[in-house]
Structure formats: C-alpha cells, structure tokens
Design a protein around this motif. Sequence first.
Motif: not given
Length: 257
Positions: A157-159, A161-166
């Motif tokens: 989920g952390f990974e 989330l980081a990809l989703t934020l760009g």
Amino acid sequence: MKAKFSQLILLLLAVSILFPFGYLVLMSLASDWTFPDLLPGYLGLRNWREVLGSEVGLLWSFAQSVLISLAVAASATALGFGLSRTLAFHPQRRLWTMLTYFPYVLSPVVLAACLSFFFLKFGLFGKMSGVILAQFMITFPYATIFFLSFWSNRTKGFEELALTLGAKPWQALTRVLLPLAKSMLLVCFFQTFLISWFEYGLTAVIGVGKVQTLPVKVFLFIKEANFYYGALSCCLLIFPPVVLLYLNKRFVFNKLI
C-alpha cells in the motif's frame, strides 16, 4: 539471599561463556606448554610476530574471508530483497517458497560434491569466484525467505501510494521501501555475512585447498597439531562476528526497542 544467589548464577554463566574465548587468546599467546606444567613456558606475542612475518598466509586468509563474506552478504541481501517481493505476491507462493528450501535439504559438503562437476566445467574450481558463487547458493535462498515477512499488504500500500502521488518506481524503492526495510536489510546482511564467514564444507570442496579462508586454515592447523597457530587463527575468526554483534546491538536492536 536470593539476590546474592542470582548474582552468583550470573557470574558463573558469564565465566562459562567467556572462558572459551579467554582460553583461545591465552593459547594464541602461549608456547612451550607441555604436561604437567600448569602455566606455559612462554607467554607473549611471539606467535603473532611469527605469523605476521612468515609465509603462513594467515593474514591473506583473513583478507580472503572478509572479501568473500562481504561479496556474498551484499549480493545475497540485495538479490534476496528483490526476489522476495516477486515471490511474496506470486499466485503460487507456497510452491516457490517450498522450493527455496531445497539447498538446505543436503549438507554443504554433499551439495558441493553434487555441483563440483559444473564448477569444474566452467573453470570455477579452486577460485575465489567459485567459492563466492557456491556460498551465494546457500545464502541467497536464506535472504529470500528472510524478506518474505516484509512484503505485506501494508508495504504494498505504501508503494502504491507513492506511485499514485507521482513517484517513479526507483523513487518508490529508494525513498519508501528501502527506508522501511532498513533494519531488516542490516540484519540480513549480518546474518548472511556470518553464514559465509563460518562456512567450511563448500569452501573446502570448491576451493580444493587453493582458497584458504580462515575456517579452512583453522582445520589445517588442527590437523597439523599446531594448536597455538590454531588458537591464533580462531581469534581472527571470532573477531569480525563480535564486531558485527556489537554493531547489530548498537544500531539495529536498540532502534527496534
């Protein structure tokens, strides 16, 4: 009364733990110690000076052991971390995890004997690179299994989330996943270093006496009945693990608490 008894038990326990190490240091400093003499005939640094100034090759064995263990620990930790992610989210995780344990079905000596033909075929027999590859084959599965517990839905989920934020994949790896796994990476590096450091069976078979790491050197001295040099090489053998245990406690264990 109970407090004194507890202190006595702790003292006896400490003495029993430290005695073998103290005896090794004493043997490395002693010479001319024969029965029934209670104390050695000589106690000093003569053995160490002879080793440092002779062609025994103990220092080169120490350097070889350090280089091999560092190479094995670094490669096994890095590649084990990467493969464990693929294995953790694989549909057939149980099957591949079970296959990961295969190198531990056989003893290191038997495993080395089974693989010796291939090492000889590729010109790796009796070379440091061959010993590194052989030890990698038993530390890499360990590192992979070790990191399986790191990859959970929370980590994924952390990974995501980081990809989703760009963030790019390499940024998610270096700025999110690696900081989260920092403690586990250090512990795995220490563990694989120790596995490689004390490995004797694979090194003796694949190295065929040309790659003389410290464990090989210790057994050679013992076979020659040179107990003083054997104790000296054991002192060199236990020094890096003691340093690693201190670093592990200082920088990893205390932070986890």
